[in-house]
Design an enzyme around this catalytic site. Structure first.
Site, PDB file in Angstrom:
ATOM      1  N   CYS A   2       0.854  -1.198   0.000  1.00 43.42           N
ATOM      2  CA  CYS A   2       0.000   0.000   0.000  1.00 43.42           C
ATOM      3  C   CYS A   2       0.889   1.247   0.000  1.00 43.42           C
ATOM      4  O   CYS A   2       2.097   1.164   0.082  1.00 43.42           O
ATOM      5  CB  CYS A   2      -0.858  -0.004   1.255  1.00 43.42           C
ATOM      6  N   ARG A  27       1.345   2.035  -6.133  1.00 44.29           N
ATOM      7  CA  ARG A  27       1.555   0.986  -5.124  1.00 44.29           C
ATOM      8  C   ARG A  27       0.248   0.262  -4.788  1.00 44.29           C
ATOM      9  O   ARG A  27       0.238  -0.755  -4.124  1.00 44.29           O
ATOM     10  CB  ARG A  27       2.145   1.589  -3.840  1.00 44.29           C
ATOM     11  N   TRP A  75      -3.789  -1.702  -1.165  1.00 46.69           N
ATOM     12  CA  TRP A  75      -3.665  -2.866  -2.047  1.00 46.69           C
ATOM     13  C   TRP A  75      -4.067  -4.046  -1.187  1.00 46.69           C
ATOM     14  O   TRP A  75      -3.273  -4.531  -0.365  1.00 46.69           O
ATOM     15  CB  TRP A  75      -2.219  -3.008  -2.534  1.00 46.69           C
ATOM     16  N   ASN A  99       0.988  -0.179   6.200  1.00 50.46           N
ATOM     17  CA  ASN A  99       1.356  -0.957   5.017  1.00 50.46           C
ATOM     18  C   ASN A  99       2.108  -2.173   5.529  1.00 50.46           C
ATOM     19  O   ASN A  99       2.994  -2.046   6.369  1.00 50.46           O
ATOM     20  CB  ASN A  99       2.239  -0.121   4.090  1.00 50.46           C
ATOM     21  N   GLY A 100       1.726  -3.352   5.062  1.00 50.97           N
ATOM     22  CA  GLY A 100       2.401  -4.583   5.496  1.00 50.97           C
ATOM     23  C   GLY A 100       1.360  -5.590   5.952  1.00 50.97           C
ATOM     24  O   GLY A 100       0.179  -5.484   5.619  1.00 50.97           O
ATOM     25  N   GLU A 480       9.067 -19.513 -20.034  1.00 56.32           N
ATOM     26  CA  GLU A 480       8.935 -18.149 -19.502  1.00 56.32           C
ATOM     27  C   GLU A 480      10.121 -17.301 -19.927  1.00 56.32           C
ATOM     28  O   GLU A 480       9.975 -16.141 -20.317  1.00 56.32           O
ATOM     29  CB  GLU A 480       8.798 -18.208 -17.983  1.00 56.32           C
ATOM     30  N   LYS A 484       9.840 -13.838 -22.090  1.00 59.04           N
ATOM     31  CA  LYS A 484      10.466 -12.567 -21.672  1.00 59.04           C
ATOM     32  C   LYS A 484      11.312 -12.002 -22.802  1.00 59.04           C
ATOM     33  O   LYS A 484      11.247 -10.834 -23.123  1.00 59.04           O
ATOM     34  CB  LYS A 484      11.335 -12.776 -20.415  1.00 59.04           C
ATOM     35  N   GLU A 487       9.154 -10.755 -25.738  1.00 65.91           N
ATOM     36  CA  GLU A 487       8.328  -9.567 -25.410  1.00 65.91           C
ATOM     37  C   GLU A 487       9.111  -8.279 -25.477  1.00 65.91           C
ATOM     38  O   GLU A 487       8.606  -7.256 -25.900  1.00 65.91           O
ATOM     39  CB  GLU A 487       7.791  -9.709 -23.982  1.00 65.91           C
ATOM     40  N   HIS A 503      14.510 -34.624 -31.200  1.00 65.52           N
ATOM     41  CA  HIS A 503      13.380 -35.071 -32.037  1.00 65.52           C
ATOM     42  C   HIS A 503      13.032 -34.033 -33.087  1.00 65.52           C
ATOM     43  O   HIS A 503      11.876 -33.783 -33.371  1.00 65.52           O
ATOM     44  CB  HIS A 503      12.174 -35.373 -31.135  1.00 65.52           C
ATOM     45  N   LYS A 599      -0.684  -4.376 -20.861  1.00 61.73           N
ATOM     46  CA  LYS A 599      -0.423  -5.020 -19.567  1.00 61.73           C
ATOM     47  C   LYS A 599      -1.507  -6.052 -19.257  1.00 61.73           C
ATOM     48  O   LYS A 599      -1.242  -7.091 -18.704  1.00 61.73           O
ATOM     49  CB  LYS A 599      -0.363  -3.975 -18.447  1.00 61.73           C
TER      50      LYS A 599
HETATM   51  C1  AGP Z   1       3.646 -11.600 -19.343  1.00 54.46           C
HETATM   52  O1  AGP Z   1       4.984 -11.117 -19.422  1.00 54.46           O
HETATM   53  C2  AGP Z   1       2.824 -11.080 -20.467  1.00 54.46           C
HETATM   54  N1  AGP Z   1       2.732  -9.664 -20.362  1.00 54.46           N
HETATM   55  C3  AGP Z   1       1.486 -11.766 -20.692  1.00 54.46           C
HETATM   56  O2  AGP Z   1       1.795 -13.027 -21.240  1.00 54.46           O
HETATM   57  C4  AGP Z   1       0.586 -12.018 -19.456  1.00 54.46           C
HETATM   58  O3  AGP Z   1       1.185 -12.954 -18.614  1.00 54.46           O
HETATM   59  C5  AGP Z   1      -0.748 -12.599 -19.955  1.00 54.46           C
HETATM   60  O4  AGP Z   1      -1.367 -11.635 -20.772  1.00 54.46           O
HETATM   61  C6  AGP Z   1      -1.690 -13.004 -18.811  1.00 54.46           C
HETATM   62  O5  AGP Z   1      -1.995 -11.880 -18.051  1.00 54.46           O
HETATM   63  P1  AGP Z   1      -2.687 -12.110 -16.604  1.00 54.46           P
HETATM   64  O6  AGP Z   1      -1.708 -12.837 -15.763  1.00 54.46           O
HETATM   65  O7  AGP Z   1      -2.986 -10.729 -16.107  1.00 54.46           O
HETATM   66  O8  AGP Z   1      -3.935 -12.918 -16.825  1.00 54.46           O
END
Ligand code: AGP
Length: 604
Positions: A2, A27, A75, A99-100, A480, A484, A487, A503, A599
């Site tokens: 928070c 935050r 939060w 906060n905490g 993952e 990264k 992206e 394979h 996002k």
């Molecule tokens: C993660 O780096 C990406 N920005 C994207 O794959 C994200 O994880 C995906 O859109 C799912 O989002 P969410 O976790 O908010 O559901």
């Protein structure tokens, strides 16, 4: 995570509090509130949702002259985002913001309720102000009442408390959550969770240390350490740029969020990790009654944490676990049976595909659970049960700390289910808990590692693509790591099971093919090593990440030896995050807001 602000001074209390909360909105913003004490009378306002809702509520409030004030943007960790749960919380004649997480709040709350105290909220925070007022009646001074209150609290906190008993004074305390005190030449005092809200109102600041506490008034700033010894405050000049202040000195929000992982993982574990068991206050154990399968469903990074956790559920809880990509599940006419617990994972709680699958599962009569970072999100409101990851706001589009806290929650949840199904002995549970307690340390970054990754990144700016390879939980981690990279560098990368390279994909091996090999010592090392040697023998350019020196790689990032493979998982996760970020920096990309991405993907 928070945001907290506080002010002691003349004519500016409302502006300092609201401007400060605006700076802290990153935050957390599911509710906000302020309390102002002037002429021994409190005025308090709270609002759910965006901060603007609070700003509208206080439009006609215009305190002139001397006043003290505290403010908070929330939060949620304990209790839904409602006005009653919004801070500041009121006793009889005192307000508190926090906060905490107060780990022993339930025990304190039960004691106070048994003594007749009436609680308004579901929060852990409210116990602070009632405890303080209990001690006001017994201690010689309000400060001693505050000291006695702190002595009772366990957990992480940054606290500001105002009371009619000392109407020109704010009491403060810091332990595990950030708090900064600002001072200026007019004798005014300003508090905030980070630098940004202080800019323009303070010349010098004190970055409080854990266990420090004290009080301020127009003429005093008294600071004590955890041994209750008076401390001479050490003043530091305040930065001048607000945006850089929000990034707290990091180049990007993504970088800040990678470095924050140690703290937010600790938050994710607070109150859940007991000495010999895992506890989720927010779960009713009967959620798992009659369940023979767990089906995990998500998108993107959240899908990767789900896939990794499926190994843990089957290994430790001995429960059949399946994992689905939400956009696929929606249209494949899936078999959704009532003995399946349907679990959706989402940082935002708003991803359209994932949300739709949650609706499908509910329509089919399945019990549902969401693992999410945003308490007032659509998925949290819809699911039968929810577990919050407590990562705080994640501003970088490329998810980092959300993934880290999802993995932490999943590891704990797999053990929690194993407790319900009696599949692990107490000793084995204790061993796992011992390893879990090491996770925050495993993601701490030393400068040498980051500098090595920064230097090494210059070699990976071209080529015809990357393979990230791993086995077991390191295969989802490889996925993952590849995501990264894609992206934020826009370079092509693919996560692949190490054992699958022969394979087909090994046909691509040549010096222009970059292979990032995850080679944990604690899990299938020899198997993975032989897969990597097959690639090395065909002259693929290899970057090996391992605690064990591997001389057949072109680049080698040494990680630490750990007592548990999941600690290697978390450490390698950080390496992959930093590698992608440093390559992106060299390519001149927008690390925090990569092209074409949002996002939260709230459309199909
Ligand atoms: C993660 O780096 C990406 N920005 C994207 O794959 C994200 O994880 C995906 O859109 C799912 O989002 P969410 O976790 O908010 O559901």
């Amino acid at each position: 995570m928070c945001g907290i602000v506080g002010f002691v001074g003349t004519n500016k209390v409302k502006d300092v509090l609201l401007d400060g909360l605006k700076e802290l909105e990153y935050r957390g913003y599911d509710s906000a509130g302020i309390a102002v004490l002037q002429d021994k009378e409190f005025s308090s306002y709270k609002a759910v949702g965006k901060l603007d809702n609070l700003v509208q509520k206080v439009a006609d409030f215009d305190p002139k002259g001397f006043a003290i004030g505290i403010g908070h943007t929330r939060w949620a960790t304990h209790g839904k985002p409602t006005e009653l749960n919004a801070h500041p919380h009121l006793g009889d004649a005192s307000y508190v913001v926090h906060n905490g997480i107060i780990e022993n709040y339930q025990e304190i709350k039960n004691e106070l309720m048994a003594e007749g105290t009436h609680f308004l909220s579901q929060t852990d925070t409210e116990v602070i102000v009632h405890l303080f007022e209990k001690y006001l009646a017994t201690e010689a001074t309000p400060f001693e009442a505050f000291q006695k209150t702190l002595a009772k609290l366990e957990g992480a906190y940054a606290i500001l408390l105002a009371t009619k008993s000392m109407p020109d004074t704010i009491f403060f305390a810091k332990n595990g959550s950030p708090m900064i005190v600002g001072v200026n030449d007019e004798g005014e005092k300003v508090f905030a969770s980070s630098d940004a809200p202080l800019i323009g109102h303070a010349k010098d600041v004190i970055y409080l240390g854990d266990g420090e506490y004290g009080f301020v008034s127009p003429t005093a700033l008294e600071l004590f350490d955890k041994r209750h010894q008076r401390v001479k405050p050490s003043l530091t000049p305040l930065p001048t740029s607000k945006l850089s202040a929000q990034k707290e000195g990091y180049r990007f929000f993504m970088e800040k969020e990678i470095y924050e992982q140690s703290d937010v993982i600790s938050d994710a574990m607070l109150g859940r990790l007991q000495d010999e068991s895992i506890n989720f206050d927010e779960l009713d154990p009967t959620l798992f009654d009659g369940i023979n399968e767990i089906k995990l469903c998500a998108c993107g990074t959240s899908y990767h944490s789900a896939l990794a956790s499926s190994y843990l559920f089957e290994r430790y809880a001995k429960v059949r676990t399946s994992v689905e990509i939400a956009s696929e599940l929606r249209y494949k006419e899936p078999l959704l049976l009532k003995d399946t617990l349907f679990v959706v994972i989402s940082q935002s709680g708003e991803t359209a595909d994932t949300l739709e699958t949650l609706k499908m599962a509910k329509a089919a009569g399945l019990k549902t659970l969401v693992i999410c970072n945003v308490d007032n999100s659509s998925m949290v409101r819809l699911a039968d049960a929810s577990i919050l990851t407590r990562a705080g706001i994640e501003k970088g589009v490329a998810s980092t700390k959300a993934f880290a806290t999802q993995m932490t929650v999943f590891w704990m949840l797999a053990l929690y289910v194993s407790q319900l199904r009696n599949t692990l002995s107490i000793e084995k549970i204790k061993d796992q808990i011992h390893a879990l307690r090491e996770v925050p340390n495993s993601v701490k970054i030393d400068d040498n590692l980051h500098e090595k990754i920064r230097r090494l990144s210059k070699r990976y700016l071209h080529g015809h693509g990357f393979f990230f390879i791993g086995r077991d939980v390191f295969f989802p981690l490889a996925l993952e790591g590849a995501l990264k990279l894609k992206e934020i560098t826009y370079l092509h990368a693919e996560g692949y099971p190490s054992g699958e390279m022969k394979h087909g994909p090994i046909a691509m091996a040549d010096p222009e093919l970059f292979t990032i090999a995850l080679m944990p010592k604690g899990l299938l090392y020899d198997k993975t090593k032989s897969n990597v040697e097959e690639l090395s023998a065909r002259d693929s350019t290899i970057c090996a990440i391992s605690p064990v020196t591997f001389d057949k790689a072109d680049d080698f990032i040494q990680t630490k030896e750990h007592g548990h493979y999941m600690l290697e998982f978390f450490e390698m996760m950080v390496v992959l995050q930093l590698l992608s970020m440093e390559i992106s920096v060299r390519l001149g990309n927008d690390v925090d807001m990569p092209r074409n991405l949002a996002k939260s993907v709230t459309v199909e």
